[in-house]
Design a protein around this motif. Structure first.
Motif, PDB file in Angstrom:
ATOM      1  N   ASP A   1       0.809  -1.225   0.000  1.00 19.83           N
ATOM      2  CA  ASP A   1       0.000   0.000   0.000  1.00 19.83           C
ATOM      3  C   ASP A   1       0.837   1.268   0.000  1.00 19.83           C
ATOM      4  O   ASP A   1       0.318   2.359  -0.155  1.00 19.83           O
ATOM      5  CB  ASP A   1      -0.963  -0.007   1.189  1.00 19.83           C
ATOM      6  CG  ASP A   1      -0.216  -0.109   2.501  1.00 19.83           C
ATOM      7  OD1 ASP A   1       0.655  -1.005   2.589  1.00 19.83           O
ATOM      8  OD2 ASP A   1      -0.496   0.676   3.423  1.00 19.83           O
ATOM      9  N   ARG A   2       2.143   1.141   0.185  1.00 20.26           N
ATOM     10  CA  ARG A   2       2.960   2.354   0.160  1.00 20.26           C
ATOM     11  C   ARG A   2       3.173   2.863  -1.261  1.00 20.26           C
ATOM     12  O   ARG A   2       3.477   4.031  -1.461  1.00 20.26           O
ATOM     13  CB  ARG A   2       4.317   2.098   0.834  1.00 20.26           C
ATOM     14  CG  ARG A   2       4.176   2.102   2.349  1.00 20.26           C
ATOM     15  CD  ARG A   2       5.490   2.293   3.018  1.00 20.26           C
ATOM     16  NE  ARG A   2       6.156   3.517   2.644  1.00 20.26           N
ATOM     17  CZ  ARG A   2       7.424   3.772   2.929  1.00 20.26           C
ATOM     18  NH1 ARG A   2       8.147   2.862   3.568  1.00 20.26           N
ATOM     19  NH2 ARG A   2       7.995   4.905   2.571  1.00 20.26           N
ATOM     20  N   ILE A   3       3.055   1.962  -2.216  1.00 21.32           N
ATOM     21  CA  ILE A   3       3.237   2.401  -3.606  1.00 21.32           C
ATOM     22  C   ILE A   3       1.885   2.824  -4.167  1.00 21.32           C
ATOM     23  O   ILE A   3       0.906   2.084  -4.117  1.00 21.32           O
ATOM     24  CB  ILE A   3       3.844   1.281  -4.466  1.00 21.32           C
ATOM     25  CG1 ILE A   3       5.250   0.977  -3.969  1.00 21.32           C
ATOM     26  CG2 ILE A   3       3.870   1.668  -5.940  1.00 21.32           C
ATOM     27  CD1 ILE A   3       5.856  -0.233  -4.561  1.00 21.32           C
ATOM     28  N   GLN A   4       1.867   4.029  -4.678  1.00 24.58           N
ATOM     29  CA  GLN A   4       0.620   4.533  -5.235  1.00 24.58           C
ATOM     30  C   GLN A   4       0.739   4.512  -6.755  1.00 24.58           C
ATOM     31  O   GLN A   4       1.656   5.122  -7.324  1.00 24.58           O
ATOM     32  CB  GLN A   4       0.389   5.954  -4.730  1.00 24.58           C
ATOM     33  CG  GLN A   4      -0.985   6.477  -5.069  1.00 24.58           C
ATOM     34  CD  GLN A   4      -1.116   7.963  -4.778  1.00 24.58           C
ATOM     35  OE1 GLN A   4      -0.300   8.557  -4.065  1.00 24.58           O
ATOM     36  NE2 GLN A   4      -2.150   8.564  -5.355  1.00 24.58           N
ATOM     37  N   ALA A   5      -0.170   3.801  -7.407  1.00 20.20           N
ATOM     38  CA  ALA A   5      -0.127   3.753  -8.862  1.00 20.20           C
ATOM     39  C   ALA A   5      -0.677   5.059  -9.420  1.00 20.20           C
ATOM     40  O   ALA A   5      -1.732   5.526  -9.001  1.00 20.20           O
ATOM     41  CB  ALA A   5      -0.949   2.581  -9.367  1.00 20.20           C
ATOM     42  N   GLY A   6       0.043   5.665 -10.337  1.00 29.13           N
ATOM     43  CA  GLY A   6      -0.403   6.913 -10.945  1.00 29.13           C
ATOM     44  C   GLY A   6      -1.402   6.663 -12.049  1.00 29.13           C
ATOM     45  O   GLY A   6      -1.713   5.516 -12.387  1.00 29.13           O
ATOM     46  N   CYS A   7      -1.910   7.738 -12.623  1.00 30.43           N
ATOM     47  CA  CYS A   7      -2.922   7.624 -13.682  1.00 30.43           C
ATOM     48  C   CYS A   7      -2.311   7.135 -14.983  1.00 30.43           C
ATOM     49  O   CYS A   7      -3.008   6.717 -15.895  1.00 30.43           O
ATOM     50  CB  CYS A   7      -3.562   8.982 -13.957  1.00 30.43           C
ATOM     51  SG  CYS A   7      -4.103   9.858 -12.528  1.00 30.43           S
ATOM     52  N   ASN A   8      -1.003   7.251 -15.106  1.00 27.60           N
ATOM     53  CA  ASN A   8      -0.391   7.035 -16.421  1.00 27.60           C
ATOM     54  C   ASN A   8       0.719   5.996 -16.324  1.00 27.60           C
ATOM     55  O   ASN A   8       1.808   6.204 -16.812  1.00 27.60           O
ATOM     56  CB  ASN A   8       0.149   8.383 -16.924  1.00 27.60           C
ATOM     57  CG  ASN A   8       0.288   8.405 -18.419  1.00 27.60           C
ATOM     58  OD1 ASN A   8      -0.047   7.433 -19.083  1.00 27.60           O
ATOM     59  ND2 ASN A   8       0.803   9.494 -18.950  1.00 27.60           N
ATOM     60  N   SER A   9       0.449   4.903 -15.616  1.00 25.44           N
ATOM     61  CA  SER A   9       1.362   3.775 -15.407  1.00 25.44           C
ATOM     62  C   SER A   9       2.670   4.160 -14.711  1.00 25.44           C
ATOM     63  O   SER A   9       3.629   3.405 -14.709  1.00 25.44           O
ATOM     64  CB  SER A   9       1.650   3.011 -16.717  1.00 25.44           C
ATOM     65  OG  SER A   9       2.511   3.737 -17.538  1.00 25.44           O
ATOM     66  N   GLU A  10       2.699   5.343 -14.105  1.00 21.71           N
ATOM     67  CA  GLU A  10       3.850   5.671 -13.268  1.00 21.71           C
ATOM     68  C   GLU A  10       3.515   5.288 -11.826  1.00 21.71           C
ATOM     69  O   GLU A  10       2.352   5.211 -11.462  1.00 21.71           O
ATOM     70  CB  GLU A  10       4.209   7.166 -13.374  1.00 21.71           C
ATOM     71  CG  GLU A  10       3.330   8.147 -12.610  1.00 21.71           C
ATOM     72  CD  GLU A  10       2.093   8.607 -13.378  1.00 21.71           C
ATOM     73  OE1 GLU A  10       1.635   7.857 -14.269  1.00 21.71           O
ATOM     74  OE2 GLU A  10       1.558   9.689 -13.065  1.00 21.71           O
ATOM     75  N   ASN A  11       4.530   5.018 -11.013  1.00 21.48           N
ATOM     76  CA  ASN A  11       4.304   4.650  -9.626  1.00 21.48           C
ATOM     77  C   ASN A  11       4.942   5.664  -8.697  1.00 21.48           C
ATOM     78  O   ASN A  11       6.045   6.124  -8.954  1.00 21.48           O
ATOM     79  CB  ASN A  11       4.880   3.267  -9.340  1.00 21.48           C
ATOM     80  CG  ASN A  11       4.084   2.191 -10.043  1.00 21.48           C
ATOM     81  OD1 ASN A  11       2.900   2.009  -9.779  1.00 21.48           O
ATOM     82  ND2 ASN A  11       4.720   1.512 -10.975  1.00 21.48           N
ATOM     83  N   TYR A  12       4.220   6.007  -7.629  1.00 23.21           N
ATOM     84  CA  TYR A  12       4.730   6.995  -6.681  1.00 23.21           C
ATOM     85  C   TYR A  12       5.051   6.309  -5.360  1.00 23.21           C
ATOM     86  O   TYR A  12       4.327   5.405  -4.921  1.00 23.21           O
ATOM     87  CB  TYR A  12       3.680   8.081  -6.422  1.00 23.21           C
ATOM     88  CG  TYR A  12       3.335   8.905  -7.637  1.00 23.21           C
ATOM     89  CD1 TYR A  12       4.008  10.089  -7.916  1.00 23.21           C
ATOM     90  CD2 TYR A  12       2.336   8.490  -8.519  1.00 23.21           C
ATOM     91  CE1 TYR A  12       3.693  10.837  -9.037  1.00 23.21           C
ATOM     92  CE2 TYR A  12       2.026   9.236  -9.651  1.00 23.21           C
ATOM     93  CZ  TYR A  12       2.705  10.410  -9.896  1.00 23.21           C
ATOM     94  OH  TYR A  12       2.391  11.152 -11.015  1.00 23.21           O
ATOM     95  N   LEU A  13       6.135   6.732  -4.759  1.00 22.11           N
ATOM     96  CA  LEU A  13       6.469   6.244  -3.433  1.00 22.11           C
ATOM     97  C   LEU A  13       6.865   7.438  -2.574  1.00 22.11           C
ATOM     98  O   LEU A  13       7.819   8.149  -2.893  1.00 22.11           O
ATOM     99  CB  LEU A  13       7.626   5.249  -3.502  1.00 22.11           C
ATOM    100  CG  LEU A  13       8.168   4.793  -2.154  1.00 22.11           C
ATOM    101  CD1 LEU A  13       7.202   3.840  -1.471  1.00 22.11           C
ATOM    102  CD2 LEU A  13       9.524   4.126  -2.313  1.00 22.11           C
TER     103      LEU A  13
END
Lengths: 176, 526
Positions: free
Chosen positions: B23-35
């Motif tokens: 759950d720490r990784i947030q999937a972005g709208c455009n197949s990018e991942n945020y941490l």
């Protein structure tokens, strides 16, 4: 050793002029006549980019391509402001370019003309009233002519040069 | 490929180890991942990504994004088709990563100018886009600064002038060039250190055209911001407008009609052709071969006229909108384009034959301005410049958008990295784009060109392959208005490659090296 006959018979490497644009030719010939009358047969322009988005530069550059080939009308773009009759300014005046722009103008011999090309140079365009620009070219130069457009097409720039020639001619006529 | 875990997520699992929870990784709208990183995690994360050949493709700052701190720094990393964004919440200071990722140096200086963030350990702390005339402690991107005309310094004290690196030694002298150049070209300063005619060192100084694009976009409606995106760099109007609209469409979950994507792709490829034709002509002018140059400048002018016929603008401006296109292009006009494309291909081949059989041209091009492949990753060099130096990067292939998944362009690649390679790559890419357009015209479906666009709040990252390479765009919409629009064009990163490309070359070859890289000043200075 080059045979003189080969030179004569060899296929020529020049090509026909790609298009023939009646309007362009007409404007060009008028410009040429005015340049001959006022500027001693050649008009030297120095282009100065003070913060454009480069589209206007591309269009000014296009004036030199074989379609327009403005040099045949007596218009040359020169490398130094010291050789220039006209300063063609593109883009709003950014703070970072203001000093260089002033120096460029000061380096030009008088009498000199300033033409603002494109919306941003005319009045600051979308940047008017923001922190990074002073505004249009008239904030630091006396502007003689504005050619609006985003960017203006080469033909419009040429029409602008013609309008400037008319003004220069009138000025010359009024001289004692 | 469900079992193929995103390369970025895998890296996160590796460096976080036990602390990693899905759950720490947030999937972005455009197949990018945020941490979002915790303070102690930043350094191990960065060194792990460096060791695993990730490239830092952008670093930008956003104010008021998180509750934890005043600023959030977004470090955007790329490896193959994975995009990982590390979010580091900082107040005033953080540590510099410029000695690990050299591309960070300009990014950090940009953040420092914009927001006043200090980067501890940075090897270069000079101001970047704010030149000497701007007051001290002025940070235009801070929310507390309201965009308004600014009073700047009239005179600059000599000690406050920008300090160029000094290169000393027997026979070394400096040649300062610019910001106003001899040709019809944008402003920038080049400080050469020369021994005889040979360039020993070059330092570039840009941002003379800084016109505050990012601040300007704040508070604008997304629709009004398209005009700003088009003004980032004139000859990349379509690419930047597409990148912006793509981000907004992803945020809002808008899927645009198929026909609109076909037309957008045709426009993107036409823009690439226009740009590359100009480069081929420009390179030939710079080696004094007007016979070849005029071939391509004629074709380029015809291309501009064709763009005008298709879209009503020589730079294809004002047609891309959120949700598709402002207006359709009628079938008859598209057929004209097809005929034009076929003609163009033939005439391009004729031009290329003339050029490539002229030994004096090849002599000037070959071995000139070599960009070593080892620089590509550290500096994030992209586009044809990278592909001529053995790079594989192409956003259309690595992170396909629109219909590039279906219409896969060829991956062009050469190894030598000299002017000749860049000329050849650009010529091949023109041919590929012509083929692609022809194929698109053959397959273009009928239908709507605009879907109803209800813009929602959110943020997204988008990448587009412009003629010059990878253009990155980040959009954050808050309360229906643009809160942050960050754009990083390919030129911003590619510019630094020129400092390396010219070393050991002679000054008279600088123009052709510069033209072969075709860098946008406007797109860098913003």
């Amino acid at each position: 050793m080059v045979n003189a006959l080969t030179c004569l018979l060899k296929k020529k490497v020049t090509e026909d002029y790609p298009v023939h644009d009646e309007n362009l030719e007409a404007i060009g010939l008028k410009i040429k006549a005015d340049i001959n009358a006022v500027f001693g047969r050649s008009l030297a322009i120095r282009e100065l980019d003070t913060g454009s988005d480069n589209a206007t530069e591309i269009e000014i550059n296009n004036l030199n391509n074989p379609f327009y080939d403005v040099e045949r009308f007596g218009i040359t773009f020169v490398a130094s402001p010291r050789h220039a009759d006209v300063l063609m300014v593109t883009g709003a005046i950014t703070h970072n370019m203001a000093t260089a722009a002033r120096k460029t103008y000061d380096a030009m011999p008088s009498p000199k003309f300033v033409v603002a090309v494109g919306d941003d140079a005319c009045n600051g365009g979308i940047y008017a009233g923001t922190y990074a620009v002073l505004g249009g070219a008239e904030k630091i130069f006396p502007v003689d002519l504005k050619i609006p457009g985003n960017p203006p097409a080469p033909a419009a720039i040429l029409a602008g040069i013609l309008a400037l020639m008319k003004r220069a001619k009138d000025m010359k006529r009024r001289e004692p | 490929m469900a079992n193929n875990i995103d390369i970025g997520i895998r890296a996160v699992c590796e460096f976080l180890g036990a602390a990693s929870t899905p759950d720490r990784i947030q999937a972005g709208c455009n197949s990018e991942n945020y941490l979002v990183l915790k303070d102690h995690e930043f350094e191990p994360a960065v060194s792990h990504l460096a060791a695993n050949k990730f490239v830092l493709i952008s670093l930008f700052c956003i104010e008021g994004f998180s509750d934890r701190a005043a600023h959030s720094l977004f470090y955007v990393f790329e490896r193959r088709n994975g995009i990982l964004v590390l979010v580091n919440d900082v107040n005033e200071t953080t540590s510099s990563v410029a000695s690990i990722f050299p591309s960070a140096s300009w990014f950090e200086r940009e953040c420092r100018d914009g927001f006043g963030i200090e980067f501890d350990g940075a090897f270069d702390t000079r101001r970047l886009f704010l030149h000497e005339s701007y007051p001290e402690n002025f940070h235009p991107l801070k929310k507390s600064f309201k965009n308004a005309p600014l009073i700047t310094k009239e005179t600059i004290n000599p000690v406050d002038e920008y300090q160029f690196r000094t290169v000393t030694g027997e026979g070394v002298y400096q040649v300062p060039v610019g910001p106003v150049h001899a040709g019809i070209i944008e402003p920038g300063h080049f400080r050469f250190s020369v021994i005889g005619e040979i360039i020993f060192n070059l330092e570039i100084r840009m941002f003379y055209k800084h016109r505050g694009i990012e601040k300007l976009s704040e508070g604008k409606s997304p629709h009004d911001c398209i005009r700003i995106a088009e003004a980032v760099s004139g000859d990349e109007s379509v690419a930047n407008a597409t990148a912006f609209c793509l981000a907004v469409e992803r945020i809002s979950g808008i899927s645009i009609p198929e026909r609109a994507w076909y037309l957008r792709t045709i426009m993107l490829e036409l823009e690439r052709i226009c740009s590359h034709l100009g480069d081929l002509a420009g390179m030939l002018v710079d080696v004094a071969f007007p016979l070849g140059a005029s071939q391509f400048s004629v074709l380029r002018e015809e291309c501009f006229r064709q763009c005008d016929c298709q879209t009503g603008s020589r730079f294809q401006r004002g047609i891309i909108c959120i949700g598709g296109l402002e207006k359709d292009i009628p079938g008859g006009t598209i057929n004209d384009l097809l005929l034009f494309i076929r003609q163009l291909r033939k005439r391009c081949r004729i031009g290329l034959k003339i050029v490539l059989s002229t030994t004096s041209v090849i002599d000037r091009f070959a071995t000139t301005g070599v960009i070593p492949g080892t620089l590509l990753r550290p500096l994030n060099i992209t586009g044809p410049v990278a592909r001529a130096s053995g790079g594989k990067v192409d956003v259309r292939l690595d992170h396909p958008y629109g219909i590039y998944e279906k219409y896969v362009p060829k991956r062009q690649r050469l190894q030598d990295g000299d002017v000749l390679s860049r000329f050849t790559i650009k010529a091949s890419e023109i041919m590929d784009s012509l083929d692609l357009i022809e194929q698109l015209i053959a397959d273009i479906p009928a239908g709507d060109i605009q879907s109803e666009a209800q813009v929602q709040d959110g943020f997204a990252l988008s990448l587009v392959e412009s003629a010059r390479g990878q253009n990155l765009c980040f959009v954050w919409i808050k309360d229906g208005a643009i809160e942050r629009y960050k754009v990083r064009t390919a030129s911003f990163c590619n510019w630094l490659a020129i400092e390396h490309a010219v070393q050991g070359n002679i000054i008279p070859d600088f123009p052709v090296i510069n033209k072969s890289m075709n860098l946008s000043y406007a797109g860098t200075d913003l």
